[in-house]
Design an enzyme around this catalytic site. Structure first.
Site, PDB file in Angstrom:
ATOM      1  N   VAL A  14     -19.196  10.889   3.870  1.00 29.89           N
ATOM      2  CA  VAL A  14     -20.444  10.852   3.097  1.00 29.89           C
ATOM      3  C   VAL A  14     -21.545  10.159   3.913  1.00 29.89           C
ATOM      4  O   VAL A  14     -22.673  10.646   4.003  1.00 29.89           O
ATOM      5  CB  VAL A  14     -20.240  10.095   1.761  1.00 29.89           C
ATOM      6  CG1 VAL A  14     -21.563   9.961   1.005  1.00 29.89           C
ATOM      7  CG2 VAL A  14     -19.194  10.775   0.889  1.00 29.89           C
TER       8      VAL A  14
ATOM      9  N   ARG B  49     -12.047  13.502   8.619  1.00 29.87           N
ATOM     10  CA  ARG B  49     -13.063  14.391   8.023  1.00 29.87           C
ATOM     11  C   ARG B  49     -14.447  13.871   8.393  1.00 29.87           C
ATOM     12  O   ARG B  49     -14.573  12.777   8.930  1.00 29.87           O
ATOM     13  CB  ARG B  49     -12.928  14.353   6.493  1.00 29.87           C
ATOM     14  CG  ARG B  49     -13.159  12.943   5.955  1.00 29.87           C
ATOM     15  CD  ARG B  49     -13.319  12.877   4.441  1.00 29.87           C
ATOM     16  NE  ARG B  49     -13.717  11.563   4.012  1.00 29.87           N
ATOM     17  CZ  ARG B  49     -12.896  10.535   3.758  1.00 29.87           C
ATOM     18  NH1 ARG B  49     -11.593  10.696   3.891  1.00 29.87           N
ATOM     19  NH2 ARG B  49     -13.380   9.376   3.387  1.00 29.87           N
TER      20      ARG B  49
ATOM     21  N   ARG C  99     -26.486   5.383  -1.766  1.00 25.50           N
ATOM     22  CA  ARG C  99     -25.947   6.507  -2.541  1.00 25.50           C
ATOM     23  C   ARG C  99     -26.581   6.461  -3.929  1.00 25.50           C
ATOM     24  O   ARG C  99     -26.344   5.510  -4.689  1.00 25.50           O
ATOM     25  CB  ARG C  99     -24.434   6.390  -2.669  1.00 25.50           C
ATOM     26  CG  ARG C  99     -23.700   6.494  -1.352  1.00 25.50           C
ATOM     27  CD  ARG C  99     -22.223   6.680  -1.578  1.00 25.50           C
ATOM     28  NE  ARG C  99     -21.486   6.592  -0.334  1.00 25.50           N
ATOM     29  CZ  ARG C  99     -20.201   6.886  -0.199  1.00 25.50           C
ATOM     30  NH1 ARG C  99     -19.503   7.282  -1.262  1.00 25.50           N
ATOM     31  NH2 ARG C  99     -19.598   6.782   0.956  1.00 25.50           N
TER      32      ARG C  99
ATOM     33  N   LYS D 233       0.840  -1.203   0.000  1.00 21.44           N
ATOM     34  CA  LYS D 233       0.000   0.000   0.000  1.00 21.44           C
ATOM     35  C   LYS D 233       0.877   1.254   0.000  1.00 21.44           C
ATOM     36  O   LYS D 233       1.853   1.323   0.752  1.00 21.44           O
ATOM     37  CB  LYS D 233      -0.898   0.039   1.250  1.00 21.44           C
ATOM     38  CG  LYS D 233      -1.946  -1.060   1.310  1.00 21.44           C
ATOM     39  CD  LYS D 233      -2.827  -0.898   2.540  1.00 21.44           C
ATOM     40  CE  LYS D 233      -3.939  -1.941   2.536  1.00 21.44           C
ATOM     41  NZ  LYS D 233      -4.840  -1.785   3.689  1.00 21.44           N
TER      42      LYS D 233
HETATM   43  C1  MV4 Z   1      -6.954  -4.282   2.516  1.00 21.95           C
HETATM   44  C2  MV4 Z   1      -7.672  -5.382   2.029  1.00 21.95           C
HETATM   45  C3  MV4 Z   1      -7.247  -6.630   2.404  1.00 21.95           C
HETATM   46  N1  MV4 Z   1      -6.181  -6.775   3.206  1.00 21.95           N
HETATM   47  N2  MV4 Z   1      -5.897  -4.467   3.312  1.00 21.95           N
HETATM   48  C4  MV4 Z   1      -9.543  -0.935   0.244  1.00 21.95           C
HETATM   49  C5  MV4 Z   1      -9.827   0.447   0.681  1.00 21.95           C
HETATM   50  C6  MV4 Z   1      -8.717   0.834   1.548  1.00 21.95           C
HETATM   51  N3  MV4 Z   1      -9.160   1.690   2.583  1.00 21.95           N
HETATM   52  C7  MV4 Z   1      -8.154  -0.462   2.056  1.00 21.95           C
HETATM   53  N4  MV4 Z   1      -8.680  -1.509   1.218  1.00 21.95           N
HETATM   54  C8  MV4 Z   1      -8.381  -2.800   1.442  1.00 21.95           C
HETATM   55  N5  MV4 Z   1      -7.303  -3.022   2.217  1.00 21.95           N
HETATM   56  C9  MV4 Z   1      -5.539  -5.699   3.646  1.00 21.95           C
HETATM   57  N6  MV4 Z   1      -4.468  -5.856   4.432  1.00 21.95           N
HETATM   58  C10 MV4 Z   1      -8.751  -5.177   1.214  1.00 21.95           C
HETATM   59  C11 MV4 Z   1      -9.105  -3.884   0.900  1.00 21.95           C
HETATM   60  C12 MV4 Z   1     -10.199  -3.794  -0.017  1.00 21.95           C
HETATM   61  C13 MV4 Z   1     -10.049  -4.191  -1.343  1.00 21.95           C
HETATM   62  C14 MV4 Z   1      -8.837  -4.610  -1.849  1.00 21.95           C
HETATM   63  C15 MV4 Z   1      -8.712  -5.032  -3.163  1.00 21.95           C
HETATM   64  C16 MV4 Z   1      -9.821  -4.999  -3.989  1.00 21.95           C
HETATM   65  C17 MV4 Z   1     -11.028  -4.571  -3.530  1.00 21.95           C
HETATM   66  C18 MV4 Z   1     -11.152  -4.144  -2.203  1.00 21.95           C
HETATM   67  C19 MV4 Z   1     -12.361  -3.720  -1.746  1.00 21.95           C
HETATM   68  C20 MV4 Z   1     -12.491  -3.322  -0.474  1.00 21.95           C
HETATM   69  C21 MV4 Z   1     -11.405  -3.377   0.408  1.00 21.95           C
END
Ligand code: MV4
Length: 446
Positions: free
Chosen positions: A295, A292, A339, A158
């Protein structure tokens, strides 16, 4: 209390902030781009100033234009809404340096929460469970390989400056790690001018659950329960509900107790959201803080009876949470928000244009937050949110029934909207059974 507030936003949230100001007897200043001359936020504010052309970069994101408008109109404070400048620490700092109160957390707290590896370390430090992963920024592919070996694949890379799903890459085995790291760093560098990346254990089919925070400037923090936000597509939430059907009273209490201490320890003030992922076993892991108003704040307002936007303004004015909240936070019934976007319900392609016919639903338990009106135009330059349809019922079953009724009576002509998609979700057996994960939309049958 402030005499006059400038709202550095547009659309439904600008109107929502004007509502809170009117309830508090505070005068309002709207700012608008050339594309928003005929918008409701311009009409309902006491004063309005054009701050530039349609493109956000030259209007709603242009710090000097917004600050000039605030100085010309002599406001005491700026409410940034969500998106745009709401989590821009430099903007918050410029406001304070200009003698204007920024209605949000302190610039340094916004900055820390915006750097996800720092937020992660800070939350770990104060006892919030985080996913196994790197301690800070990943320095090399070798470090990543060793770490992934230790915690087990899959892992996720990330961008530290990312968030909301931008700048992430899933790594399923050792052979993919190096190439993915290089790609992630390049993408992060291009998108956020910061190439730094961190690593976490990847949860395959998590639920997305977030807790609402309110904190005053006197060290008092309250947690207003949680929202379930698992139903999303391409990181755009479609529907949120509160409370989460996946959180037991015991887990809620434990998480709220820890969060109250954690947010105090990091010096958090004003409104915020702490996002968690829930794994298949029902464990919650911190992922990020949104500094913040969000929504989906209305679902929390409906189950707690707390006006979150009014609370933000009163906190920024220095009031104590004990004076703002009338007693302990109690959760009553169930709320759901759909939404309603200006987009094709199946292809999700944007559908801006003129609204030629409109009926907003009402009746008991129904709230609509919107800035649309008959003959109004949804411009193509901004997000596609047309309205938020929010219902409240004594339990989840009654809330679903009210949402179905309200969707049936919601008429928008002239553009495509996501109303038919929401009608399908409300009829889906997995939705009704609260069988939810972030993969819900991939599985929902036609
Ligand atoms: C993740 C995850 C799985 N494992 N982190 C998506 C939004 C952001 N705030 C963090 N997200 C995610 N983080 C870990 N360690 C899954 C998501 C995730 C996601 C990831 C890939 C494809 C679609 C997703 C949909 C929702 C959340």
């Amino acid at each position: 209390m402030f005499q006059k507030i400038l709202i550095a936003n547009r659309g439904e949230i600008a109107v929502r902030v004007i509502c809170a100001c009117k309830d508090l007897g505070i005068r309002t200043v709207a700012v608008y781009s050339e594309a928003d001359r005929n918008s409701l936020h311009v009409r309902f504010a006491d004063e309005a100033i054009c701050i530039g052309p349609a493109k956000s970069a030259r209007s709603y994101l242009d710090i000097p234009s917004v600050i000039s408008a605030a100085e010309i109109t002599n406001v005491n404070a700026i409410h940034p809404g969500y998106g745009f400048l709401s989590e821009n620490a430099d903007f918050a700092e410029v406001c304070e340096d200009s003698g204007i109160t920024f209605i949000g957390p302190k610039p340094q707290v916004i900055r820390t929460m915006g750097m996800k590896q720092l937020a992660r370390a800070a939350m770990k430090e104060v006892g919030i469970p985080i996913l196994p992963g790197s301690e800070g920024i990943l320095k090399s592919a070798e470090e990543g390989l060793a770490l992934a070996e230790e915690i087990g694949y899959p892992v996720i890379l990330k961008a530290v400056a990312g968030g909301g799903g931008r700048g992430m890459r899933i790594v399923r085995n050792a052979s993919e790690l190096e190439a993915n790291l290089v790609q992630a760093q390049q993408e992060a560098g291009a998108a956020f001018s910061c190439a730094d990346v961190y690593l976490e254990k990847f949860i395959e089919a998590p639920r997305h659950i977030e807790f609402q925070v309110l904190a005053d400037q006197h060290g008092h923090v309250e947690i207003l329960g949680e929202r379930e936000c698992s139903i999303q597509r391409r990181h755009q939430k479609l529907l949120e509900e509160a409370p989460s059907p996946g959180v037991s009273p015991k887990l809620r209490k434990k998480t709220m107790d820890t969060l109250r201490k954690a947010m105090k320890a990091v010096g958090y003030t004003n409104a915020g959201t702490v996002e968690f992922l829930m794994d298949e076993k029902g464990n919650l892991y911190f992922i990020e803080v949104n500094a913040r108003i969000q929504v989906e704040h209305p679902v929390t307002e409906l189950i707690t009876g707390v006006d979150l936007v009014k609370s933000q303004i009163r906190i920024a004015a220095g009031e104590k949470l004990s004076d703002i909240l009338t007693g302990p936070i109690e959760i009553t019934g169930h709320a759901i928000e759909c939404r309603i976007n200006a987009e094709h319900p199946e292809t999700f392609t944007p559908s801006p244009g003129r609204i030629t016919g409109l009926n907003l639903p009402g009746g008991i338990g129904v709230r609509v937050d919107t800035a649309v009106y008959t003959d109004g135009v949804i411009p193509p330059y901004y997000d596609s949110l047309v309205a938020k349809l929010i219902v409240h019922g004594k339990d989840r079953t009654e809330a679903i029934q009210r949402m179905r009724r309200a969707l049936d009576m919601f008429v928008v002509e002239g553009i495509h909207t996501s109303i038919p998609l929401h009608q399908r979700i409300m009829a889906d057996p997995d939705f009704v059974a609260a069988n939810l994960s972030t993969h819900f939309m991939d599985h929902m049958k036609k």
